[in-house]
Scaffold this motif. Structure first.
Motif, PDB file in Angstrom:
ATOM      1  N   UNK A 124       0.818  -1.152   0.005  1.00 33.68           N
ATOM      2  CA  UNK A 124       0.146   0.005  -0.081  1.00 33.68           C
ATOM      3  C   UNK A 124       0.887   1.095   0.021  1.00 33.68           C
ATOM      4  N   UNK A 125       0.326   2.297  -0.728  1.00 35.07           N
ATOM      5  CA  UNK A 125       1.297   3.662  -0.605  1.00 35.07           C
ATOM      6  C   UNK A 125       1.764   4.007   0.728  1.00 35.07           C
ATOM      7  N   UNK A 147     -11.468   5.394   5.129  1.00 32.85           N
ATOM      8  CA  UNK A 147     -12.606   4.404   4.599  1.00 32.85           C
ATOM      9  C   UNK A 147     -14.041   5.138   4.581  1.00 32.85           C
ATOM     10  N   UNK A 148     -13.927   6.117   5.554  1.00 33.03           N
ATOM     11  CA  UNK A 148     -15.425   7.163   5.208  1.00 33.03           C
ATOM     12  C   UNK A 148     -15.257   7.919   3.953  1.00 33.03           C
ATOM     13  N   UNK A 149     -14.310   8.631   3.865  1.00 37.21           N
ATOM     14  CA  UNK A 149     -14.132   9.459   2.500  1.00 37.21           C
ATOM     15  C   UNK A 149     -13.966   8.551   1.114  1.00 37.21           C
ATOM     16  N   UNK A 150     -13.622   7.413   1.421  1.00 35.93           N
ATOM     17  CA  UNK A 150     -13.327   6.483   0.049  1.00 35.93           C
ATOM     18  C   UNK A 150     -14.730   5.680  -0.254  1.00 35.93           C
ATOM     19  N   UNK A 151     -15.642   5.815   0.509  1.00 35.83           N
ATOM     20  CA  UNK A 151     -16.876   5.307   0.137  1.00 35.83           C
ATOM     21  C   UNK A 151     -17.725   5.404  -1.221  1.00 35.83           C
ATOM     22  N   UNK A 152     -17.963   4.723  -1.833  1.00 35.70           N
ATOM     23  CA  UNK A 152     -18.735   4.919  -3.283  1.00 35.70           C
ATOM     24  C   UNK A 152     -19.995   4.368  -3.089  1.00 35.70           C
ATOM     25  N   UNK A 153     -20.923   5.150  -3.840  1.00 40.19           N
ATOM     26  CA  UNK A 153     -22.679   4.657  -3.790  1.00 40.19           C
ATOM     27  C   UNK A 153     -22.529   3.006  -4.045  1.00 40.19           C
ATOM     28  N   UNK A 191     -14.767  -1.090   0.908  1.00 43.54           N
ATOM     29  CA  UNK A 191     -13.863  -1.686  -0.023  1.00 43.54           C
ATOM     30  C   UNK A 191     -12.651  -0.823  -0.431  1.00 43.54           C
ATOM     31  N   UNK A 192     -12.933   0.387  -0.116  1.00 43.55           N
ATOM     32  CA  UNK A 192     -12.040   1.401  -0.533  1.00 43.55           C
ATOM     33  C   UNK A 192     -11.347   2.325   0.592  1.00 43.55           C
ATOM     34  N   UNK A 193     -10.328   2.832   0.371  1.00 46.88           N
ATOM     35  CA  UNK A 193      -9.596   3.750   1.378  1.00 46.88           C
ATOM     36  C   UNK A 193      -9.200   4.971   0.490  1.00 46.88           C
ATOM     37  N   UNK A 222      -7.915   3.550  -2.783  1.00 49.90           N
ATOM     38  CA  UNK A 222      -6.994   2.284  -2.720  1.00 49.90           C
ATOM     39  C   UNK A 222      -7.728   1.061  -1.833  1.00 49.90           C
ATOM     40  N   UNK A 223      -7.313   0.225  -1.802  1.00 49.89           N
ATOM     41  CA  UNK A 223      -7.785  -0.976  -0.844  1.00 49.89           C
ATOM     42  C   UNK A 223      -7.704  -0.522   0.387  1.00 49.89           C
ATOM     43  N   UNK A 224      -8.535  -0.963   1.321  1.00 50.12           N
ATOM     44  CA  UNK A 224      -8.021  -0.754   2.766  1.00 50.12           C
ATOM     45  C   UNK A 224      -6.981  -1.169   3.441  1.00 50.12           C
TER      46      UNK A 224
END
Length: 411
Positions: A85-86, A230-236, A249-251, A259-261
């Motif tokens: 992860x970065x 995780x909160x700000x990486x959420x998609x609908x 699923x995202x971060x 990216x992935x969590x």
């Protein structure tokens, strides 16, 4: 690899106050090299020499040309960059470049002894230089673990014969204080976020949009325990609101990329309460209307649940230093970190008797043991709950009745 007889020598370096061994040898590529060991203890130095010569006799060869720590760091970082992860890669790079390389960059792993590294770690932990701030035990352990990982990779890939970090023990870390909010503090924070009076830029649709979404984000973090990214990486598409479910699923990274969590266990499903579902449905309708009314100015990217005012990924750093700071100051909670909402969620659940395994799964921890280590201060509450249950069970059972001496047992 063979040594050249008669050229090995041990001498005492008065300037460094250390014993030094040097000997010429021919490496696996047929190149003539000079081997050097340094130690403050002559007996220890001889042991290292004997081990090295034993390895030569057994035919242990370096499959790659010998490199110093600085060179190995660059090779290692290049090799692992695409597999991490970065955030993890940047942590490794920072630990090596900022701490290890400046001190040991021109040394080889073979020239280092665990005791020398231990003393250096103790020095930066206990007595940092004038230009270096006091390092915590946790930071020192991260430095040690990162360097140990690099050295293990070097040994595995034929750049070194030994890992000197294997003999360096971790420092004892004091448990980190967990800051969580009580019910009154949390309610005050949520009320301030909902009213939006802390934010003075709501006289246009763009300011109103930002204020409203921050309220939704804070509610979601407090009621799910999700990390900020995780909160700000959420998609609908991650939302199943009709089933009261979120798929994590995202971060969102600081650079605005998804990216992935954080870990494999961070990919999880979280069940929502009815009120949170209603808030999210209202926000979805409002956001769709906002994007439609301002089309041409804004572009809704990645179908994100939370975006900037022009539809791009949220800037988590700007949020932390601007809106979050204004909100927490207005709520009388200066210095509060967003991560405290995660701690608040966990401590509320544990203190209310929710099984730790359920809390662990909800937070996306590696295992229950990790959750218990972090929230150990909350566990005594559960012990008291257990005592209360036992007392309730045995409320009407006499406790002063003891078996008579000599009484016959029933078969």
């Amino acid at each position: 690899m063979r040594s050249i007889k008669g050229e090995g020598t041990i001498f005492f370096d008065k300037r460094r106050k250390k014993y030094v061994f040097q000997e010429w040898y021919t490496n696996g590529q047929g190149e003539k090299k000079r081997k050097t060991f340094v130690s403050i203890d002559r007996k220890e130095l001889k042991k290292r020499i004997e081990t090295w010569k034993s390895e030569i006799e057994k035919g242990v060869l370096l499959t790659e040309p010998e490199k110093n720590v600085a060179e190995l760091t660059d090779i290692w970082l290049s090799a692992i960059k695409n597999s991490l992860q970065p955030s993890t890669f940047n942590l490794y790079k920072s630990m090596m470049k900022n701490f290890v390389v400046p001190q040991f960059g021109n040394r080889t792993l073979e020239s280092l002894h665990p005791m020398e590294i231990k003393r250096w770690i103790n020095r930066i932990y206990l007595r940092p230089s004038k230009n270096t701030k006091q390092l915590s035990a946790r930071t020192c352990n991260v430095i040690r673990n990162t360097w140990r990982t690099m050295a293990a990779w070097a040994v595995k890939n034929g750049f070194a014969l030994k890992n000197p970090l294997n003999g360096v023990r971790l420092l004892k870390e004091e448990p980190r204080e967990i800051r969580s909010l009580n019910r009154e503090e949390l309610n005050k924070l949520l009320n301030e976020a909902k009213l939006g009076t802390y934010y003075s830029f709501t006289d246009d649709p763009f300011g109103e949009y930002l204020q409203k979404e921050i309220y939704v984000a804070v509610v979601l973090a407090a009621r799910t325990g999700m990390r900020r990214g995780e909160v700000f990486g959420l998609c609908w598409p991650d939302m199943e609101l009709n089933n009261s479910l979120i798929h994590v699923r995202h971060n969102l990274m600081p650079n605005g990329r998804l990216s992935t969590p954080k870990t494999r266990n961070s990919v999880r499903n979280i069940l929502l309460d009815t009120d949170t579902v209603a808030i999210l449905k209202t926000w979805r309708s409002y956001q769709a209307r906002y994007m439609n009314e301002n089309s041409g100015i804004v572009q809704h990217m990645n179908n994100l649940v939370f975006t900037s005012q022009v539809g791009t990924p949220f800037s988590v750093n700007n949020f932390r230093s601007r809106q979050w700071k204004m909100l927490t100051d207005a709520a009388g909670l200066p210095g509060l970190g967003f991560h405290s909402l995660r701690h608040t969620h966990a401590t509320q659940l544990i203190a209310s008797g929710v099984p730790v395994k359920v809390v662990s799964e909800r937070l996306g921890h590696k295992d229950v043991a990790m959750t218990m280590r972090i929230y150990v201060s909350v566990l005594p509450t559960m012990q008291q709950m257990a005592v209360d249950v036992i007392e309730k069970w045995h409320k009407n059972t006499p406790t002063n009745v003891a078996p008579s001496v000599g009484a016959k047992k029933n078969d």
